[in-house]
Design a protein around this motif. Structure first.
Motif, PDB file in Angstrom:
ATOM      1  N   LEU A 112       9.659 -11.665 -17.110  1.00 40.66           N
ATOM      2  CA  LEU A 112       9.914 -10.227 -17.212  1.00 40.66           C
ATOM      3  C   LEU A 112      10.472  -9.662 -15.913  1.00 40.66           C
ATOM      4  O   LEU A 112      11.379  -8.814 -15.927  1.00 40.66           O
ATOM      5  CB  LEU A 112       8.629  -9.492 -17.605  1.00 40.66           C
ATOM      6  CG  LEU A 112       8.051  -9.874 -18.979  1.00 40.66           C
ATOM      7  CD1 LEU A 112       6.689  -9.212 -19.189  1.00 40.66           C
ATOM      8  CD2 LEU A 112       9.003  -9.483 -20.091  1.00 40.66           C
ATOM      9  N   TYR A 132      12.219 -11.314 -13.742  1.00 42.39           N
ATOM     10  CA  TYR A 132      13.586 -11.816 -13.637  1.00 42.39           C
ATOM     11  C   TYR A 132      14.543 -10.941 -14.469  1.00 42.39           C
ATOM     12  O   TYR A 132      15.699 -10.729 -14.088  1.00 42.39           O
ATOM     13  CB  TYR A 132      13.655 -13.273 -14.119  1.00 42.39           C
ATOM     14  CG  TYR A 132      15.051 -13.864 -14.076  1.00 42.39           C
ATOM     15  CD1 TYR A 132      15.601 -14.322 -12.873  1.00 42.39           C
ATOM     16  CD2 TYR A 132      15.835 -13.951 -15.228  1.00 42.39           C
ATOM     17  CE1 TYR A 132      16.890 -14.849 -12.830  1.00 42.39           C
ATOM     18  CE2 TYR A 132      17.115 -14.477 -15.198  1.00 42.39           C
ATOM     19  CZ  TYR A 132      17.637 -14.922 -13.995  1.00 42.39           C
ATOM     20  OH  TYR A 132      18.898 -15.443 -13.951  1.00 42.39           O
ATOM     21  N   GLU A 133      14.047 -10.416 -15.586  1.00 46.82           N
ATOM     22  CA  GLU A 133      14.861  -9.553 -16.452  1.00 46.82           C
ATOM     23  C   GLU A 133      14.909  -8.104 -15.955  1.00 46.82           C
ATOM     24  O   GLU A 133      15.535  -7.253 -16.576  1.00 46.82           O
ATOM     25  CB  GLU A 133      14.309  -9.577 -17.886  1.00 46.82           C
ATOM     26  CG  GLU A 133      14.465 -10.907 -18.586  1.00 46.82           C
ATOM     27  CD  GLU A 133      15.921 -11.280 -18.837  1.00 46.82           C
ATOM     28  OE1 GLU A 133      16.729 -10.359 -19.093  1.00 46.82           O
ATOM     29  OE2 GLU A 133      16.250 -12.488 -18.779  1.00 46.82           O
ATOM     30  N   TYR A 142      12.147  -6.029 -15.176  1.00 46.25           N
ATOM     31  CA  TYR A 142      11.029  -5.149 -15.510  1.00 46.25           C
ATOM     32  C   TYR A 142      10.007  -5.135 -14.378  1.00 46.25           C
ATOM     33  O   TYR A 142       9.863  -6.105 -13.636  1.00 46.25           O
ATOM     34  CB  TYR A 142      10.345  -5.607 -16.804  1.00 46.25           C
ATOM     35  CG  TYR A 142      11.257  -5.577 -18.004  1.00 46.25           C
ATOM     36  CD1 TYR A 142      11.564  -4.376 -18.641  1.00 46.25           C
ATOM     37  CD2 TYR A 142      11.823  -6.746 -18.512  1.00 46.25           C
ATOM     38  CE1 TYR A 142      12.401  -4.340 -19.742  1.00 46.25           C
ATOM     39  CE2 TYR A 142      12.674  -6.723 -19.621  1.00 46.25           C
ATOM     40  CZ  TYR A 142      12.950  -5.518 -20.224  1.00 46.25           C
ATOM     41  OH  TYR A 142      13.790  -5.495 -21.309  1.00 46.25           O
ATOM     42  N   THR A 164      10.983 -17.918 -25.267  1.00 42.29           N
ATOM     43  CA  THR A 164      11.665 -16.969 -24.384  1.00 42.29           C
ATOM     44  C   THR A 164      12.631 -16.062 -25.139  1.00 42.29           C
ATOM     45  O   THR A 164      12.643 -14.835 -24.947  1.00 42.29           O
ATOM     46  CB  THR A 164      12.424 -17.722 -23.276  1.00 42.29           C
ATOM     47  OG1 THR A 164      11.496 -18.480 -22.507  1.00 42.29           O
ATOM     48  CG2 THR A 164      13.150 -16.744 -22.359  1.00 42.29           C
ATOM     49  N   LEU A 222      12.478 -11.870 -25.542  1.00 35.50           N
ATOM     50  CA  LEU A 222      13.513 -10.944 -25.065  1.00 35.50           C
ATOM     51  C   LEU A 222      14.045 -10.066 -26.194  1.00 35.50           C
ATOM     52  O   LEU A 222      14.292  -8.868 -25.993  1.00 35.50           O
ATOM     53  CB  LEU A 222      14.651 -11.726 -24.409  1.00 35.50           C
ATOM     54  CG  LEU A 222      14.265 -12.487 -23.128  1.00 35.50           C
ATOM     55  CD1 LEU A 222      15.447 -13.251 -22.577  1.00 35.50           C
ATOM     56  CD2 LEU A 222      13.711 -11.527 -22.069  1.00 35.50           C
ATOM     57  N   ARG A 228      13.544  -5.934 -26.348  1.00 32.46           N
ATOM     58  CA  ARG A 228      14.643  -4.983 -26.500  1.00 32.46           C
ATOM     59  C   ARG A 228      14.384  -4.037 -27.668  1.00 32.46           C
ATOM     60  O   ARG A 228      14.530  -2.817 -27.551  1.00 32.46           O
ATOM     61  CB  ARG A 228      15.960  -5.734 -26.713  1.00 32.46           C
ATOM     62  CG  ARG A 228      17.175  -4.812 -26.781  1.00 32.46           C
ATOM     63  CD  ARG A 228      18.485  -5.575 -26.860  1.00 32.46           C
ATOM     64  NE  ARG A 228      18.584  -6.350 -28.103  1.00 32.46           N
ATOM     65  CZ  ARG A 228      18.550  -7.674 -28.179  1.00 32.46           C
ATOM     66  NH1 ARG A 228      18.420  -8.388 -27.062  1.00 32.46           N
ATOM     67  NH2 ARG A 228      18.645  -8.298 -29.327  1.00 32.46           N
TER      68      ARG A 228
END
Length: 455
Positions: free
Chosen positions: A22, A24-25, A27, A107, A111, A115
């Protein structure tokens, strides 16, 4: 600002892996190793989404979900299941979980779910902001005796099915009263549909109210539901009902009597369940005496009469209204918030306000935009408003006008705007009083960029 996500799981490996993914994305992530700590962290962190394990030592995830939903009914929670049963999954869904993820975690699924869940959360937040904005915009502001008496009458009539006739001068806020009645009624979850009878040409009012079938007249290119059908189950607000044609009045009367409506060009009547609230700035009893309004329709509409007071009759509300509009307009238009001096408020209280609350709102907007300091002063009011400027409908300071030609245009614009406000933007009536073709009035409205104010 990054979205905030809370992970509650008693397995260090899950917390670490999910947290790294998270972050890395993009958040902002916080974690808790048990349900009790997770609930406490939720209060401090206020996340947009929670990942929570079902099976945990001590308080399990289902009990924590139940408590979290009691604490925040809008919480968006995704449950993580390692060995949960179908019964657990059903219970989690019934308790309000957004979704359930199976271990080992995938994973791509995480994701996609993230979203979708955050899109839903953003939509819910935006809807909440819009509801708050609408409620503030349509709030009836005032503490004067006459306003408190009006609010008391609204409280009494709102919960009944009775029709209401709202009277009062232009700009006093008759629409606000109608919306307040609808909002407090049993129909509040259904549509509130407004029709301005003065703004619609007489040849189109019947189509607007009752709808039409394709080909029933020139320009009817498809079937169209009228306002009565659109308001089915809710409230239909007939604003400036005194300007409705006698033909349309007769058809409205039949709908009120029979509860059915037939579209123009149609033969099949449709049953409608509509509460009608009407408003007018005219003396309908005088209109009846002059043959311009049906007496039987008047008695159908005037079950409960409410009169909205003019602003001059509640001058003590002017400071409250000014501060309300300063706050509302600053947020609405993205302008810096400003205060206002007591002397400026006192001056605004002394003015007559023939355009009532609507005119006051427009004046506050002008002061907010054109005053130069962090606070609006008496000098700002004298320079930007002034008694003559208010009464002229926006002519402003003569010293700001350069040439004589500019003065003529400014004077014509101010005069036309004042007349349009006087007749609540009824172009036909304005043209008749000015002894001017209606087409010329429309051309001048377009030339000067005149627009009807809200409120």
């Amino acid at each position: 600002m990054p979205r905030r996500i809370l992970v509650i799981d008693d397995e260090p490996g899950i917390r670490s892996a999910l947290g790294q993914l998270l972050e890395y994305e993009g958040y902002e992530v916080r974690t808790a190793s048990n349900a009790a700590d997770g609930l406490a962290e939720y209060d401090r962190f206020n996340p947009q989404l929670v990942f929570m394990d079902i099976k945990m030592a001590g308080m399990d995830g289902l009990e924590a979900l139940k408590r979290l939903k009691q604490q925040d009914p809008d919480a968006c929670v995704v449950m993580i299941s390692g060995h949960a049963t179908i019964k657990d999954a059903v219970e989690a869904t019934q308790l309000g979980a957004y979704d359930i993820l199976e271990k080992p975690l995938d994973t791509d699924r995480i994701l996609v779910l993230l979203r979708n869940a955050l899109d839903r959360t953003e939509l819910a937040e935006e809807n909440a902001r819009l509801r708050e904005t609408i409620e503030v915009r349509y709030e009836i502001v005032g503490r004067s005796y006459v306003i408190r008496a009006l609010l008391d009458q609204i409280d009494k009539v709102a919960g009944t099915p009775a029709r209401v006739l709202i009277t009062g001068e232009n700009g006093t806020g008759k629409e606000l009263v109608a919306r307040a009645i609808h909002k407090q009624s049993a129909r509040k979850a259904k549509p509130f549909v407004e029709v301005n009878c003065a703004a619609i040409p007489s040849e189109l009012i019947e189509s607007e109210l009752f709808g039409h079938m394709k080909g029933s007249f020139t320009g009817a290119v498809q079937d169209r539901a009228g306002k009565f059908e659109q308001a089915d189950g809710g409230t239909l607000f007939l604003d400036e009902v005194g300007d409705m044609s006698l033909t349309a009045q007769a058809k409205v009367l039949r709908v009120l009597q029979d509860g059915v409506v037939t579209r123009i060009g149609g033969s099949k009547p449709a049953k409608v369940d509509v509460r009608v609230i009407a408003a007018t700035n005219k003396d309908l009893e005088e209109e009846i005496a002059n043959g311009r309004f049906r007496e039987d329709l008047y008695y159908r509409l005037n079950v409960v009469p409410l009169r909205v007071p003019a602003l001059r009759d509640r001058r003590e509300d002017v400071p409250l209204l000014v501060r309300h509009f300063l706050s509302l307009l600053a947020r609405q238009d993205g302008l810096p918030a400003k205060g206002i001096d007591d002397a400026a408020l006192q001056r605004l209280m002394e003015l007559d306000w023939p355009g009532n609350v609507r005119e006051l709102r427009n004046t506050v907007e002008r002061l907010l935009i054109l005053s130069s300091g962090a606070r609006i002063t008496l000098a700002d009011v004298e320079r930007l408003v002034g008694r003559r400027a208010v009464e002229a409908g926006g002519l402003g300071s003569l010293s700001d006008i350069g040439t004589f030609e500019e003065f003529k245009h400014a004077a014509e614009r101010a005069f036309l705007l004042a007349k349009l406000r006087q007749f609540d933007w009824n172009v036909s009536e304005t043209a008749r009083v000015l002894e001017m073709p209606r087409s010329n009035v429309y051309k001048k409205i377009e030339r000067y960029g005149l627009k009807r104010e809200e409120g």
